[in-house]
Design a protein around this motif. Structure first.
Motif, PDB file in Angstrom:
ATOM      1  N   SER A 259       0.902  -1.215  -0.191  1.00  0.00           N
ATOM      2  CA  SER A 259       0.524   0.018  -0.125  1.00  0.00           C
ATOM      3  C   SER A 259       1.033   1.192   0.077  1.00  0.00           C
ATOM      4  CB  SER A 259      -1.335   0.133   1.092  1.00  0.00           C
ATOM      5  OG  SER A 259      -0.437   0.318   2.560  1.00  0.00           O
ATOM      6  N   LEU A 260       1.963   0.986   0.372  1.00  0.00           N
ATOM      7  CA  LEU A 260       3.285   2.290   0.204  1.00  0.00           C
ATOM      8  C   LEU A 260       3.437   3.081  -0.950  1.00  0.00           C
ATOM      9  CD1 LEU A 260       6.306   1.593   2.543  1.00  0.00           C
ATOM     10  CD2 LEU A 260       3.590   2.879   2.993  1.00  0.00           C
ATOM     11  N   TRP A 261       2.672   2.401  -2.120  1.00  0.00           N
ATOM     12  CA  TRP A 261       3.058   2.882  -3.863  1.00  0.00           C
ATOM     13  C   TRP A 261       1.902   3.926  -3.825  1.00  0.00           C
ATOM     14  CZ3 TRP A 261      -1.276   3.048  -7.234  1.00  0.00           C
ATOM     15  CH2 TRP A 261      -1.953   2.694  -6.798  1.00  0.00           C
ATOM     16  N   LEU A 262       0.921   3.829  -2.629  1.00  0.00           N
ATOM     17  CA  LEU A 262       0.218   5.346  -2.566  1.00  0.00           C
ATOM     18  C   LEU A 262       0.897   7.298  -2.726  1.00  0.00           C
ATOM     19  CD1 LEU A 262      -2.884   4.010  -1.756  1.00  0.00           C
ATOM     20  CD2 LEU A 262      -3.014   4.576  -3.785  1.00  0.00           C
ATOM     21  N   VAL A 263       1.443   6.413  -1.825  1.00  0.00           N
ATOM     22  CA  VAL A 263       2.536   7.807  -0.879  1.00  0.00           C
ATOM     23  C   VAL A 263       2.773   8.548  -1.706  1.00  0.00           C
ATOM     24  CG1 VAL A 263       3.158   8.560   0.274  1.00  0.00           C
ATOM     25  CG2 VAL A 263       2.124   6.650   0.877  1.00  0.00           C
ATOM     26  N   PRO A 264       3.283   8.100  -2.866  1.00  0.00           N
ATOM     27  CA  PRO A 264       4.131   9.009  -3.628  1.00  0.00           C
ATOM     28  C   PRO A 264       3.661   9.706  -5.225  1.00  0.00           C
ATOM     29  CG  PRO A 264       5.286   7.652  -4.084  1.00  0.00           C
ATOM     30  CD  PRO A 264       4.245   7.228  -3.175  1.00  0.00           C
ATOM     31  N   ILE A 265       2.162   8.670  -5.351  1.00  0.00           N
ATOM     32  CA  ILE A 265       1.604  10.144  -6.277  1.00  0.00           C
ATOM     33  C   ILE A 265       0.934  10.510  -6.629  1.00  0.00           C
ATOM     34  CG2 ILE A 265      -0.317   8.931  -7.708  1.00  0.00           C
ATOM     35  CD1 ILE A 265      -0.271   6.020  -6.638  1.00  0.00           C
ATOM     36  N   TYR A 266       0.371  11.487  -5.146  1.00  0.00           N
ATOM     37  CA  TYR A 266       0.092  12.024  -5.545  1.00  0.00           C
ATOM     38  C   TYR A 266       0.826  13.469  -5.524  1.00  0.00           C
ATOM     39  CZ  TYR A 266      -1.175  16.978  -3.567  1.00  0.00           C
ATOM     40  OH  TYR A 266      -1.210  18.093  -3.170  1.00  0.00           O
ATOM     41  N   PRO A 267       1.833  13.342  -4.540  1.00  0.00           N
ATOM     42  CA  PRO A 267       3.386  14.429  -4.193  1.00  0.00           C
ATOM     43  C   PRO A 267       3.693  15.056  -6.097  1.00  0.00           C
ATOM     44  CG  PRO A 267       3.006  13.640  -2.085  1.00  0.00           C
ATOM     45  CD  PRO A 267       2.192  12.458  -3.406  1.00  0.00           C
ATOM     46  N   VAL A 268       4.479  13.121  -6.486  1.00  0.00           N
ATOM     47  CA  VAL A 268       5.096  13.626  -7.634  1.00  0.00           C
ATOM     48  C   VAL A 268       4.190  14.795  -9.024  1.00  0.00           C
ATOM     49  CG1 VAL A 268       5.912  12.539  -9.667  1.00  0.00           C
ATOM     50  CG2 VAL A 268       6.351  11.801  -7.050  1.00  0.00           C
ATOM     51  N   ALA A 269       3.013  14.116  -8.645  1.00  0.00           N
ATOM     52  CA  ALA A 269       1.855  14.556  -9.836  1.00  0.00           C
ATOM     53  C   ALA A 269       1.661  16.382  -9.667  1.00  0.00           C
ATOM     54  CB  ALA A 269       0.441  13.946 -10.020  1.00  0.00           C
ATOM     55  N   TRP A 270       1.660  16.345  -8.081  1.00  0.00           N
ATOM     56  CA  TRP A 270       1.437  17.897  -7.631  1.00  0.00           C
ATOM     57  C   TRP A 270       2.611  18.892  -7.803  1.00  0.00           C
ATOM     58  CZ3 TRP A 270       4.415  21.187  -4.388  1.00  0.00           C
ATOM     59  CH2 TRP A 270       4.440  22.354  -3.994  1.00  0.00           C
ATOM     60  N   ALA A 271       4.269  17.871  -7.885  1.00  0.00           N
ATOM     61  CA  ALA A 271       5.642  19.192  -8.192  1.00  0.00           C
ATOM     62  C   ALA A 271       5.158  19.377  -9.533  1.00  0.00           C
ATOM     63  CB  ALA A 271       6.320  18.539  -7.881  1.00  0.00           C
ATOM     64  N   GLY A 272       4.905  18.006 -10.125  1.00  0.00           N
ATOM     65  CA  GLY A 272       4.522  18.259 -12.289  1.00  0.00           C
ATOM     66  C   GLY A 272       3.897  19.168 -12.657  1.00  0.00           C
ATOM     67  N   TYR A 273       3.124  19.389 -11.722  1.00  0.00           N
ATOM     68  CA  TYR A 273       1.712  20.395 -11.657  1.00  0.00           C
ATOM     69  C   TYR A 273       2.226  21.653 -11.751  1.00  0.00           C
ATOM     70  CZ  TYR A 273      -2.113  23.768 -11.259  1.00  0.00           C
ATOM     71  OH  TYR A 273      -2.952  24.760 -10.259  1.00  0.00           O
ATOM     72  N   THR A 274       3.292  21.713 -10.607  1.00  0.00           N
ATOM     73  CA  THR A 274       3.080  23.318 -10.097  1.00  0.00           C
ATOM     74  C   THR A 274       4.594  23.596 -11.267  1.00  0.00           C
ATOM     75  OG1 THR A 274       3.482  22.244  -7.729  1.00  0.00           O
ATOM     76  CG2 THR A 274       4.657  24.520  -8.342  1.00  0.00           C
ATOM     77  N   PHE A 275       4.785  23.235 -12.053  1.00  0.00           N
ATOM     78  CA  PHE A 275       6.702  23.328 -11.960  1.00  0.00           C
ATOM     79  C   PHE A 275       5.456  23.604 -13.868  1.00  0.00           C
ATOM     80  CE2 PHE A 275       9.439  20.723  -9.896  1.00  0.00           C
ATOM     81  CZ  PHE A 275       9.637  21.478  -9.221  1.00  0.00           C
ATOM     82  N   VAL A 276       4.761  23.018 -14.576  1.00  0.00           N
ATOM     83  CA  VAL A 276       3.683  23.265 -15.422  1.00  0.00           C
ATOM     84  C   VAL A 276       3.511  24.459 -15.667  1.00  0.00           C
ATOM     85  CG1 VAL A 276       2.675  22.743 -17.236  1.00  0.00           C
ATOM     86  CG2 VAL A 276       3.627  20.687 -15.986  1.00  0.00           C
ATOM     87  N   ARG A 277       2.775  24.899 -14.115  1.00  0.00           N
ATOM     88  CA  ARG A 277       2.253  25.960 -14.325  1.00  0.00           C
ATOM     89  C   ARG A 277       3.315  26.892 -14.226  1.00  0.00           C
ATOM     90  NH1 ARG A 277       0.296  28.084  -8.939  1.00  0.00           N
ATOM     91  NH2 ARG A 277      -0.597  30.162  -9.030  1.00  0.00           N
TER      92      ARG A 277
END
Length: 225
Positions: A148-166
């Protein structure tokens, strides 16, 4: 074969359910008050406001608290899938509180008006503490599998990608936090923060999984005797 009906919630579970629902509603009201304060001062930019990691994870916390409250009122035990999501959101809340109190609290506000201070305290201090207490003390938490640990980094990595695109779309001018802005200390510092925070998140998730499995190991040891 007819399956037995699910076990009913105990009195402690029902108290937990009410507490979670009240906490979720309280957090939702807090976010609403903060938005209202910005609207009243003509300083509310939805794209900016809802791009903050803190706000997005706070919305996750509202959902987890409300859903967890309903589950606690109806069932004797939380589902494993929900508990895995709860574990990930707990790690986000702890990191949000830690980053704010260690890195951001002393930074002067750039807002053109005097913002309400108590919503920030609720979001960055009291709710993370509440989620930690709920994780350790609330009854009905099932043991989590390590996968279940694989759930943890999914959102932060996606958020960081969105942040740099923005930020790129804004010409490199809009970063929600100074430590993500390469103009502050350069790209190596930005990547170091991202890697360090991701490792901390996964580490916190691992601790949460470990604590959820303590009771399982005890039961297995008793059964082996």
């Amino acid at each position: 074969m007819t399956l037995p009906p699910p076990a009913r919630a105990s009195a402690r579970r029902r108290v937990t359910g009410v507490a979670r629902v009240l906490a979720g509603l309280g957090l939702a009201v807090t976010i609403g008050v903060q938005i209202g304060d910005r609207v009243a001062n003509r300083a509310f930019d939805p794209w900016e406001y809802f791009s903050y990691f803190t706000i997005q994870t706070s919305l996750f916390e509202v959902v987890v608290l409300l859903v967890g409250g309903v589950l606690a009122l109806r069932l004797a035990r939380d589902p494993v899938g929900f508990t895995a999501v709860r574990m990930a959101v707990l790690s986000y809340a702890i990191v949000t509180g830690g980053v704010y109190n260690l890195l951001l609290r002393s930074i002067p506000s750039t807002d053109s008006f005097v913002v309400l201070s108590w919503p920030n305290e609720v979001v960055h201090v009291w709710v993370p503490l509440l989620l930690v207490v709920d994780w350790f003390l609330a009854p009905g938490r099932p043991p989590l599998p390590w996968r279940s640990l694989w759930l943890v980094p999914i959102y932060p990595v996606a958020w960081a990608g969105y942040t740099f695109v923005r930020a790129a779309a804004s010409g490199g001018e809009i970063y929600p936090y100074p430590f993500l802005d390469p103009a502050t200390d350069g790209w190596p510092s930005v990547f170091a923060y991202i890697v360090a925070l991701t490792l901390v998140l996964v580490g916190l998730g691992a601790l949460a999984v470990l604590t959820s499995r303590v009771g399982l190991r005890r039961r297995e040891a008793r059964q082996a005797r």
